[in-house]
Enzyme design. Structure first.
Site, PDB file in Angstrom:
ATOM      1  N   HIS A 154      30.234 -16.132 -32.949  1.00 58.53           N
ATOM      2  CA  HIS A 154      29.574 -15.994 -31.649  1.00 58.53           C
ATOM      3  C   HIS A 154      30.594 -15.745 -30.537  1.00 58.53           C
ATOM      4  CE1 HIS A 154      27.469 -17.967 -28.088  1.00 58.53           C
ATOM      5  NE2 HIS A 154      26.670 -16.987 -28.440  1.00 58.53           N
ATOM      6  N   GLU A 174      30.244 -11.124 -33.401  1.00 59.74           N
ATOM      7  CA  GLU A 174      29.161 -10.942 -32.435  1.00 59.74           C
ATOM      8  C   GLU A 174      29.748 -10.425 -31.144  1.00 59.74           C
ATOM      9  OE1 GLU A 174      27.748 -13.367 -29.704  1.00 59.74           O
ATOM     10  OE2 GLU A 174      25.841 -12.340 -29.491  1.00 59.74           O
ATOM     11  N   ASP A 178      28.805  -9.064 -27.326  1.00 64.65           N
ATOM     12  CA  ASP A 178      27.840  -8.854 -26.232  1.00 64.65           C
ATOM     13  C   ASP A 178      28.303  -7.653 -25.417  1.00 64.65           C
ATOM     14  OD1 ASP A 178      27.944 -12.386 -25.889  1.00 64.65           O
ATOM     15  OD2 ASP A 178      26.240 -11.240 -26.651  1.00 64.65           O
ATOM     16  N   HIS A 185      30.091 -11.153 -21.958  1.00 64.41           N
ATOM     17  CA  HIS A 185      28.752 -11.745 -22.047  1.00 64.41           C
ATOM     18  C   HIS A 185      27.976 -11.632 -20.745  1.00 64.41           C
ATOM     19  CE1 HIS A 185      25.900 -15.107 -21.608  1.00 64.41           C
ATOM     20  NE2 HIS A 185      25.617 -14.836 -22.875  1.00 64.41           N
ATOM     21  N   GLU A 215      25.059  -7.018 -29.388  1.00 59.58           N
ATOM     22  CA  GLU A 215      23.933  -7.355 -28.502  1.00 59.58           C
ATOM     23  C   GLU A 215      23.929  -6.476 -27.264  1.00 59.58           C
ATOM     24  OE1 GLU A 215      23.574 -11.507 -27.402  1.00 59.58           O
ATOM     25  OE2 GLU A 215      21.988 -11.038 -25.968  1.00 59.58           O
TER      26      GLU A 215
END
Ligand code: G3P
Ligand code: MG
Length: 258
Positions: free
Chosen positions: A15, A42, A44, A57, A124
């Site tokens: 993450h 992951e 963002d 993020h 994401e």
């Protein structure tokens, strides 16, 4: 995608990288995650004024860089030399065994160019409604770097963003994120464009996970850093976990299988 069975692989999803040990979304955070055995990075994404996808993020710069204001108000050249690491030393002095002031904001292109097509990416699209052509820009880079579809998962809180990707590349695996968890009614709609859901781990129970699987969707829960919670969720049948501590999750998975 392999749905939850007794010995199915649990995806270890780092993450924002190994973000418990290094500043999130930096090269060192991603490298540490892979060294610790994470299956996926992951990432963002936000987008700059000149349409460059960058790994950060927040839509604003203040929390994780020495910059000020919104990512979308700057060109990539104006952002690429910001310090994206020192904040970690200040916030987690006990964690910071090394200084991170050399860490910078990465473009997705740099990440793909460095880690290549063999790496697994969990990407994401963040606040896509505020960025023109974010999904097209993402798919262009996926094509340019020849990232195989089985090495790519795309997630979003935005159904609109995922639907636009599904229309262009229906073969890609998409995950609809929720602040808590979608209702079974909502799942019926999600099934028309996504292959999995990404609920908050604290909103889950065994029965709900079984219902999601009976609808033919996989389930990756966020964000789990505690050993006991990891074991419980794996026992309940999750197909993957987002974690800031990929090393801890690797141990838990190995012990579950031993
Ligand atoms: O992608 C799962 C998780 O990252 C969603 O929440 O706010 O950490 O991007 P956030
Ligand atoms: Mg995320």
């Amino acid at each position: 995608f392999v749905l939850a069975q007794s010995n199915h692989p649990i995806l270890n999803i780092a993450h924002r990288g190994a973000s418990a040990y290094a500043p999130e979304h930096t090269m060192i955070s991603y490298k540490k995650a892979l060294d610790m055995g994470a299956d996926y990075l992951e990432i963002d994404l936000q987008q700059t004024k000149d349409g460059v996808l960058v790994a950060i993020h927040d839509s604003k710069l203040e929390r994780t860089t020495n910059g000020k204001g919104r990512v979308k108000d700057y060109t990539y050249d104006q952002l690429k030399n910001l310090d994206a690491g020192s904040w970690f030393n200040r916030k987690y002095p006990e964690q910071a065994k090394e200084s991170f002031e050399k860490e910078s904001i990465l473009s997705l292109e740099e990440i793909f160019a460095y880690f290549g097509r063999d790496q697994h990416y969990y990407i994401e699209t963040k606040s896509p409604q505020s960025y023109k052509g974010m999904e097209e820009n993402l798919l262009k880079l996926v094509d340019k770097y020849n990232i195989p579809e089985e090495h790519l998962l795309i997630e979003s809180f935005s159904a609109k963003s995922l639907k636009s990707i599904h229309e262009k590349k229906p073969e890609l695996s998409l995950i609809k994120l929720s602040l808590c968890r979608p209702s079974l009614q909502e799942i019926k709609e999600i099934k028309t464009y996504a292959d999995g859901i990404g609920p908050r781990a604290t909103c889950l129970d065994k029965g709900y996970i079984e219902k999601v699987h009976s609808q033919g969707l996989f389930l990756h829960a966020f964000t789990v850093n505690d050993k006991k919670a990891m074991g419980k969720l794996i026992h309940w049948g999750v197909d993957g976990l987002f974690t800031n501590n990929p090393d801890v999750l690797k141990d838990v998975i190995e012990n579950q299988n031993s």
